[in-house]
Scaffold this motif. Structure first.
Motif, PDB file in Angstrom:
ATOM      1  N   THR A 193      -6.671  18.251  -3.122  1.00  0.00           N
ATOM      2  CA  THR A 193      -6.888  17.226  -4.165  1.00  0.00           C
ATOM      3  C   THR A 193      -6.879  15.794  -3.650  1.00  0.00           C
ATOM      4  N   ARG A 194      -6.800  15.584  -2.345  1.00  0.00           N
ATOM      5  CA  ARG A 194      -6.695  14.219  -1.832  1.00  0.00           C
ATOM      6  C   ARG A 194      -7.913  13.370  -2.210  1.00  0.00           C
ATOM      7  N   LYS A 195      -9.096  13.936  -2.105  1.00  0.00           N
ATOM      8  CA  LYS A 195     -10.294  13.153  -2.461  1.00  0.00           C
ATOM      9  C   LYS A 195     -10.292  12.802  -3.947  1.00  0.00           C
ATOM     10  N   GLU A 196      -9.879  13.739  -4.769  1.00  0.00           N
ATOM     11  CA  GLU A 196      -9.824  13.454  -6.217  1.00  0.00           C
ATOM     12  C   GLU A 196      -8.815  12.369  -6.510  1.00  0.00           C
ATOM     13  N   GLN A 197      -7.698  12.423  -5.820  1.00  0.00           N
ATOM     14  CA  GLN A 197      -6.694  11.376  -6.016  1.00  0.00           C
ATOM     15  C   GLN A 197      -7.283  10.028  -5.639  1.00  0.00           C
ATOM     16  N   GLY A 198      -8.053  10.011  -4.564  1.00  0.00           N
ATOM     17  CA  GLY A 198      -8.692   8.768  -4.145  1.00  0.00           C
ATOM     18  C   GLY A 198      -9.615   8.230  -5.229  1.00  0.00           C
ATOM     19  N   LEU A 199     -10.379   9.119  -5.847  1.00  0.00           N
ATOM     20  CA  LEU A 199     -11.288   8.697  -6.912  1.00  0.00           C
ATOM     21  C   LEU A 199     -10.504   8.105  -8.071  1.00  0.00           C
TER      22      LEU A 199
ATOM     23  N   TYR B 291      -3.891  13.039 -11.133  1.00  0.00           N
ATOM     24  CA  TYR B 291      -3.762  11.662 -11.589  1.00  0.00           C
ATOM     25  C   TYR B 291      -2.319  11.178 -11.602  1.00  0.00           C
ATOM     26  N   ALA B 292      -1.367  12.049 -11.340  1.00  0.00           N
ATOM     27  CA  ALA B 292       0.020  11.594 -11.265  1.00  0.00           C
ATOM     28  C   ALA B 292       0.171  10.543 -10.175  1.00  0.00           C
ATOM     29  N   VAL B 293      -0.713  10.592  -9.210  1.00  0.00           N
ATOM     30  CA  VAL B 293      -0.639   9.615  -8.129  1.00  0.00           C
ATOM     31  C   VAL B 293      -0.896   8.210  -8.672  1.00  0.00           C
ATOM     32  N   CYS B 294      -1.662   8.112  -9.744  1.00  0.00           N
ATOM     33  CA  CYS B 294      -1.921   6.799 -10.357  1.00  0.00           C
ATOM     34  C   CYS B 294      -0.646   6.241 -10.970  1.00  0.00           C
ATOM     35  N   GLU B 295       0.116   7.119 -11.555  1.00  0.00           N
ATOM     36  CA  GLU B 295       1.373   6.669 -12.144  1.00  0.00           C
ATOM     37  C   GLU B 295       2.308   6.141 -11.069  1.00  0.00           C
ATOM     38  N   PHE B 296       2.319   6.828  -9.951  1.00  0.00           N
ATOM     39  CA  PHE B 296       3.134   6.364  -8.832  1.00  0.00           C
ATOM     40  C   PHE B 296       2.634   5.003  -8.368  1.00  0.00           C
TER      41      PHE B 296
ATOM     42  N   HIS C  86       9.667  21.310  -7.461  1.00  0.00           N
ATOM     43  CA  HIS C  86       9.556  19.873  -7.205  1.00  0.00           C
ATOM     44  C   HIS C  86       8.154  19.377  -7.499  1.00  0.00           C
ATOM     45  N   ASN C  87       8.107  18.452  -8.380  1.00  0.00           N
ATOM     46  CA  ASN C  87       6.870  18.131  -9.065  1.00  0.00           C
ATOM     47  C   ASN C  87       5.811  17.434  -8.270  1.00  0.00           C
ATOM     48  N   PHE C  88       6.154  16.815  -7.142  1.00  0.00           N
ATOM     49  CA  PHE C  88       5.069  16.073  -6.496  1.00  0.00           C
ATOM     50  C   PHE C  88       4.014  17.038  -5.979  1.00  0.00           C
ATOM     51  N   LYS C  89       4.478  18.238  -5.601  1.00  0.00           N
ATOM     52  CA  LYS C  89       3.486  19.226  -5.152  1.00  0.00           C
ATOM     53  C   LYS C  89       2.694  19.750  -6.347  1.00  0.00           C
ATOM     54  N   VAL C  90       3.422  20.037  -7.397  1.00  0.00           N
ATOM     55  CA  VAL C  90       2.773  20.552  -8.601  1.00  0.00           C
ATOM     56  C   VAL C  90       1.797  19.515  -9.127  1.00  0.00           C
ATOM     57  N   ASP C  91       2.236  18.246  -9.085  1.00  0.00           N
ATOM     58  CA  ASP C  91       1.369  17.179  -9.557  1.00  0.00           C
ATOM     59  C   ASP C  91       0.073  17.132  -8.768  1.00  0.00           C
ATOM     60  N   GLU C  92       0.171  17.322  -7.474  1.00  0.00           N
ATOM     61  CA  GLU C  92      -1.031  17.232  -6.658  1.00  0.00           C
ATOM     62  C   GLU C  92      -1.988  18.344  -6.997  1.00  0.00           C
ATOM     63  N   VAL C  93      -1.414  19.523  -7.244  1.00  0.00           N
ATOM     64  CA  VAL C  93      -2.279  20.669  -7.448  1.00  0.00           C
ATOM     65  C   VAL C  93      -2.828  20.682  -8.876  1.00  0.00           C
TER      66      VAL C  93
ATOM     67  N   TRP D 180       0.839  -1.197   0.000  1.00  0.00           N
ATOM     68  CA  TRP D 180       0.000   0.000   0.000  1.00  0.00           C
ATOM     69  C   TRP D 180       0.868   1.239   0.000  1.00  0.00           C
ATOM     70  N   MET D 181       0.246   2.306  -0.431  1.00  0.00           N
ATOM     71  CA  MET D 181       0.956   3.581  -0.497  1.00  0.00           C
ATOM     72  C   MET D 181       0.167   4.605   0.316  1.00  0.00           C
ATOM     73  N   GLU D 182       0.757   5.732   0.495  1.00  0.00           N
ATOM     74  CA  GLU D 182       0.027   6.825   1.110  1.00  0.00           C
ATOM     75  C   GLU D 182       0.401   8.100   0.366  1.00  0.00           C
ATOM     76  N   THR D 183      -0.162   9.184   0.850  1.00  0.00           N
ATOM     77  CA  THR D 183       0.203  10.475   0.264  1.00  0.00           C
ATOM     78  C   THR D 183       0.539  11.350   1.460  1.00  0.00           C
ATOM     79  N   HIS D 184       1.533  12.088   1.368  1.00  0.00           N
ATOM     80  CA  HIS D 184       1.872  13.042   2.422  1.00  0.00           C
ATOM     81  C   HIS D 184       2.166  12.412   3.757  1.00  0.00           C
ATOM     82  N   PRO D 185       2.555  13.240   4.685  1.00  0.00           N
ATOM     83  CA  PRO D 185       3.080  12.681   5.931  1.00  0.00           C
ATOM     84  C   PRO D 185       2.015  11.940   6.730  1.00  0.00           C
ATOM     85  N   PRO D 186       2.478  10.996   7.527  1.00  0.00           N
ATOM     86  CA  PRO D 186       1.571  10.225   8.373  1.00  0.00           C
ATOM     87  C   PRO D 186       1.381  10.959   9.690  1.00  0.00           C
TER      88      PRO D 186
END
Lengths: 373, 436, 257
Positions: free
Chosen positions: B384-390, B356-361, B345-352, B268-274
């Motif tokens: 964008t966390r909910k959208e990433q979840g979708l 869908y970059a999270v899908c690639e990850f 740094h793209n992970f922030k840009v990707d989120e905003v 499993w993966m997560e996004t952002h700090p725990p």
């Protein structure tokens, strides 16, 4: 005054009628740093997207933790209230609004859209170059969309229309300085909000007709407590009306959707885009942009003194991070100057009972000071 | 006793990382007594100054949350009394609350900052970071921009943005020289830039190794390393040495099938700090044979992600096109540091901009599920966390959302409820605990 | 084969006893807070007596619900979402989703093949406690739950209460009463608020299908809320007369597998 209130209440109808009447396009925007003059010069009507507090059971799917303003704008898009909007623009502001912009596009990808990067470091030496560059890119994108060049003449005309509107609104606000103003806070706020969703030319006409009539109005004498309102953006006048019902009057504000919207003009210069860039970078700082040289405390204090306010209401939207982070500094300087203030958090709807209790207590707290002054 | 599929072993290099982190923490606390300036911020060029150290309220706030909840709460209350919104970033509330209290958790004086160099970031909180020390005491502050725009990369458009970043940085360095009388060592800075490139290369390899089944590291292991050289700045040579050691050991683990979780059957993966005070939820998930391989956030030590030439989603070489360009002057080094992509740094840009970059990850790291926390008080954490979840759900990755305040603030995290939700999530996927 | 499912909820316990696929006993009782374990045992004994069974007659007992760990005599425990899936398919073999609205939690479970769970969506905190909120508001409005259930939820009202937070909603409701709004109007506003919050959960992830979604939980007996929810969501909920026992039933069905 009534006209502004009506237009604000029926803003979607106004926009649809404008489209029908003029055949023009409408762009919705999220942030006050959006350079409206460029849009207006393209023959497009820029309309500020404002929350409307409709019950929301559709945005949870895509949003979490957002402030009520950004969430409600998305709510309206999903429900089709903004079906007349042809495009959306986001000028760099807060992340929640960026989120609303992005999510709306994910839902409606065919909308024309553009992101204008407005530097967060508004005071930097090279910030104006960045802003200028962004305006050039924006102008090109708009020209491509509308299919015509935005001429210097069109820009001059737009700048004049907008500057006129700013001057007229300043005149309205000047009337609020009086010991017994002829205009209530809710009325003034209705006008400012209406100006953000109307064609400025039409709004200017209304203002030119109404401002002289204000001189004949009976001054408001039964609202002795004068208050200043600061905090997150608002989209209605519920709070102002509540305060008025309790014997007080909001005489001045420092809100993005209030005085900050029109406070400074564009100083025309040969390079129109640079003139526009400088105006937007130099306007009263939004909390998000007040980073390096802290201008907000001085600006708030000056307004407080100029308008002879007796106290300050800080109404922050819950989950508004820029204002939440600024809060501590605002409290500090208000305390240092012994200025009474009341801080509370707003949400989608204004919880009426709770807010009434707060305002009543605050107003009554200030009243004895006025008696003994 | 649960049957292990793979051998597990503790990381040998872990102690070295612990040593370095302790060294860094000490360097912050002793900065004042050593007559070294302490800057609130996190910039790579600080190494060029002989007596300047940088520190951010993250990771300070995170460490406080992890180590001492009672003190964190005191700090947050101190912040709230001063006017901080209750729902503002927990890292800031922890750190600046300690500043208002005047001491750290062990009672030692709070290391006051001498200046503020902000860490430009799209997160609203990052933009205003450092205002607390600046508003508290009269210290200089500088600002920079984090450019953002939507749509494909436009190098022409970015010229003014990059120029702005370069000029702001040069100005900051000149100002610090003038105000504090410290001479900036261009050679040292250039050398550090070159070493940075090597550090990134090792970090990239470590990140890529975690795609292996079984994963040689879990994210909990990675947390001991991922800030070193980034948010926690140490001597570049020591940092390089650590990353090389880690890379070598992880490579050996992959070759010898040494797993982070010996019963690995679910990734499993997560996004952002725990939630930093509740990291035991990783261990709880391991009872189900589930290993967390991290997030774009925890893999950020490797830099921005992109599609490589062969179509894989991987961290990119941040210095790419500067390989052939000589780095001779301060400005050359700054331009190499900033890179040619103004959007950072793209992970922030990707989120905003590209949820869908999270899908690639997710695809690249072969995950079965994703736990996406909803940090109601962390704007950068939650946007964008909910959208990433979708989007993850659409590609067949099972998603769980849970709520909390912010990774550094335990106030709203219902730990028991979270464990119940983990049980519901796992069992509804047909997985029961392998151990109690 | 005789099996039993015990659902230990925040407010109420529910127990169902199945014999060869038929429900032979079902009962509920207040959970009793800290005395939950004792209350479970008492209800269990009462139902066994009703069904003319002894403990040894029951082949397997599965516990579910928030307080499942209080059922020391259960053979196994299962999470509520899995129990819901089994209960829904038992009652409605062609069900594709189940929505369970309880005192403290709202769950939307999307079913796959058989009793496989494809997705589970749980309420976030602001939507927590909808069942409890209705109970409390009924008291505030000086109504019984049945009276609250009987109001016309689809009538027009200009009244609104805050739909994000039930604490604010309660304050708003009291405010309206202070301003002489009728109890029925305020009740309608409250019901609408709950329907908005629950519909937000229904709209999350996978929207339940219009004609094959089962409704479970005690709140399913509130006709006013069900009507408002139907209107807002467009879903024609399948509501069994055993709806509040759905989760316990599912646990009993699972025990029989």
């Amino acid at each position: 005054m009534e006209k502004c209130r009506e237009i604000l209440k029926n803003r979607h109808q106004y926009a649809r009628e404008w489209k029908k009447r003029t055949g023009g396009k409408i762009i919705g925007y999220y942030e006050p740093y959006m350079p409206e003059e460029v849009v207006y010069a393209a023959g497009v009507l820029p309309v500020r997207l404002l929350a409307e507090h409709e019950p929301d059971d559709v945005t949870d799917r895509q949003m979490y933790g957002n402030c009520a303003c950004s969430r409600d704008i998305l709510n309206q898009f999903i429900r089709g209230r903004y079906d007349y909007i042809d495009g959306i623009i986001n000028a760099e502001g807060c992340q929640w609004m960026l989120n609303a912009f992005q999510t709306t596009l994910n839902n409606q990808p065919t909308l024309f859209n553009h992101y204008v990067f407005v530097p967060d470091y508004v005071d930097g030496k090279t910030s104006k170059d960045v802003m200028y560059s962004e305006l050039k890119v924006f102008k090109t994108a708009l020209e491509k969309w509308v299919g015509k060049t935005i001429t210097d003449e069109a820009l001059d005309d737009a700048i004049e229309v907008y500057n006129t509107n700013r001057r007229l609104m300043r005149q309205v606000y000047e009337l609020r300085r009086a010991d017994h103003p002829v205009i209530l806070g809710s009325e003034a706020m209705d006008m400012v909000l209406a100006s953000q969703i109307m064609d400025k030319r039409e709004m200017n006409q209304i203002l030119k007709e109404e401002i002289p009539k204000l001189a004949d109005r009976k001054p408001v004498v039964d609202k002795g407590v004068r208050l200043m309102l600061i905090g997150s953006e608002t989209s209605d006048t519920e709070l102002e009306k509540l305060v008025e019902s309790l014997g007080a009057n909001i005489v001045i504000d420092e809100l993005c959707t209030g005085s900050c919207y029109f406070w400074n003009e564009i100083i025309p210069q040969f390079d129109r885009l640079m003139a526009i860039a400088l105006r937007y970078l130099g306007r009263p700082h939004c909390a998000l942009k007040d980073n390096n040289w802290r201008r907000r405390p001085a600006h708030i204090h000056q307004l407080y003194e100029d308008y002879q306010a007796h106290g300050v209401i800080i109404a922050k939207q819950i989950y508004c991070h820029p204002h939440g982070t600024d809060n501590w500094m605002i409290w500090k300087f208000l305390r240092e100057r012994n200025i009474p203030f009341h801080y509370f958090e707003r949400d989608t709807t204004l919880p009426h009972e709770e807010t009434r209790l707060r305002m009543e207590a605050f107003i009554n707290m200030i009243k004895p000071d006025l008696v003994y002054k | 006793m649960v049957k292990q599929k793979w051998e597990t072993r503790p990381l040998e290099v872990w102690n070295k990382a612990k040593e370095l982190r302790a060294k860094w923490q000490k360097s912050i606390v002793t900065a004042s007594s050593e007559k070294v300036l302490l800057a609130q911020g996190n910039v790579n060029w600080a190494v060029g100054f002989p007596a300047l150290r940088v520190i951010e309220d993250n990771p300070v706030g995170a460490m406080m949350a992890n180590r001492n909840d009672a003190f964190s709460r005191k700090c947050r209350l101190a912040g709230e009394i001063e006017g901080w919104g209750r729902e503002i970033c927990g890292y800031q509330l922890n750190c600046w609350g300690a500043m208002y209290l005047g001491h750290l958790e062990d009672g030692s004086p709070f290391p006051m900052r001498d200046m503020v160099i902000p860490f430009p970031d799209p997160c609203d909180q990052h933009t205003k970071r450092g205002q607390a020390p600046m508003d508290y005491s009269p210290i200089p502050r500088w600002q920079a921009n984090f450019p953002l725009y939507t749509g494909p990369r436009d190098p022409e458009r970015e010229k003014a943005m990059i120029e702005d970043k370069v000029q702001c940085t040069l100005q900051m360095i000149e100002d610090i020289e003038r105000i504090y009388g410290q001479k900036f060592d261009d050679e040292k800075f250039i050398e550090a830039m070159k070493l940075s490139r090597k550090i990134h290369a090792y970090a990239r390899e470590v990140s890529l190794f975690m795609r292996n089944i079984p994963s040689p590291l879990s994210v909990k292991d990675l947390y001991s390393f991922y800030t070193i050289g980034g948010l926690t700045k140490l001597d570049p040579e020591e940092t390089l040495d650590l990353w090389k050691s880690l890379r070598d050991e992880v490579e050996w683990r992959v070759k010898n099938c040494i797993a982070a979780v010996g019963t690995e059957r679910y990734r499993w993966m997560e996004t952002h700090p725990p939630p930093w005070h509740f990291l035991r939820y990783y261990r709880y998930m391991e009872k189900y044979g589930a290993v967390c391989i991290g997030s774009q956030y925890s893999h950020m030590m490797a830099g921005a992600f992109e599609f490589t030439e062969d179509g894989t989603w991987a961290p990119r070489d941040m210095f790419g096109s500067f390989e052939d360009k000589p780095i001779r002057t301060r400005e050359d080094a700054i331009r190499a540091m900033i890179g040619e992509d103004a959007r950072g740094h793209n992970f922030k840009v990707d989120e905003v901009i590209r949820p869908y970059a999270v899908c690639e990850f997710a695809r690249a790291y072969k995950v079965d599920g994703a736990i996406l926390p909803l940090w109601r008080c962390g704007v950068g954490c939650t946007v964008t966390r909910k959208e990433q979840g979708l989007r993850l759900s659409q590609i067949g990755v099972r998603v769980l959302h849970y709520e909390g305040s912010q990774p550094g603030d335990r106030t709203d995290l219902d730990e028991n409820r979270l464990l119940d939700m983990l049980d519901t999530w796992m069992e509804s996927q047909g997985l029961r605990k392998l151990e109690d | 084969m005789i099996t039993a499912g015990i659902d230990v909820g925040l407010e109420n316990l529910k127990i169902v006893i199945l014999k060869d696929g038929e429900i032979i006993a079902a009962g509920s009782a207040p959970s009793g807070g800290g005395k939950r374990g004792k209350r479970v045992a008492e209800l269990w004994e009462a139902l066994l007596k009703e069904a003319k069974l002894s403990r040894g007659d029951v082949n397997k007992i599965i516990a579910t619900g928030q307080g499942k760990t209080d059922v020391g005599f259960a053979s196994d425990k299962v999470v509520e979402a899995v129990a819901d899936a089994h209960g829904a398919r038992f009652l409605y073999p062609s069900a594709t989703s189940v929505v369970d609205i309880g005192a403290d939690q709202t769950r939307v479970v999307t079913l796959g093949e058989g009793t496989r769970v494809l997705e589970v969506v749980l309420n976030q905190k602001c939507a927590a406690g909808m069942g409890l909120f209705l109970t409390r508001m009924a008291g505030r409005l000086d109504m019984t739950l049945d009276e609250l259930s009987g109001i016309n939820a689809d009538g027009n009202t200009g009244l609104r209460v805050n739909d994000t937070c039930r604490v604010f909603a309660e304050l708003d409701a009291l405010g309206w009463l202070n301003r002489n709004a009728s109890r029925e109007e305020v009740a309608r506003a409250v019901i609408e608020m709950v329907a908005v919050r629950i519909n937000a959960i229904l709209n999350d992830k996978i929207k339940p299908a219009i004609n094959s979604t089962v409704l479970f939980g005690g709140v399913s007996r509130n006709s006013a809320l069900v009507s408002a929810l139907r209107r807002r969501s467009g879903i024609n909920f399948l509501i069994s007369d055993r709806a509040e026992y759905g989760c316990a039933l599912g646990a009993a069905v699972l025990a029989a597998e």
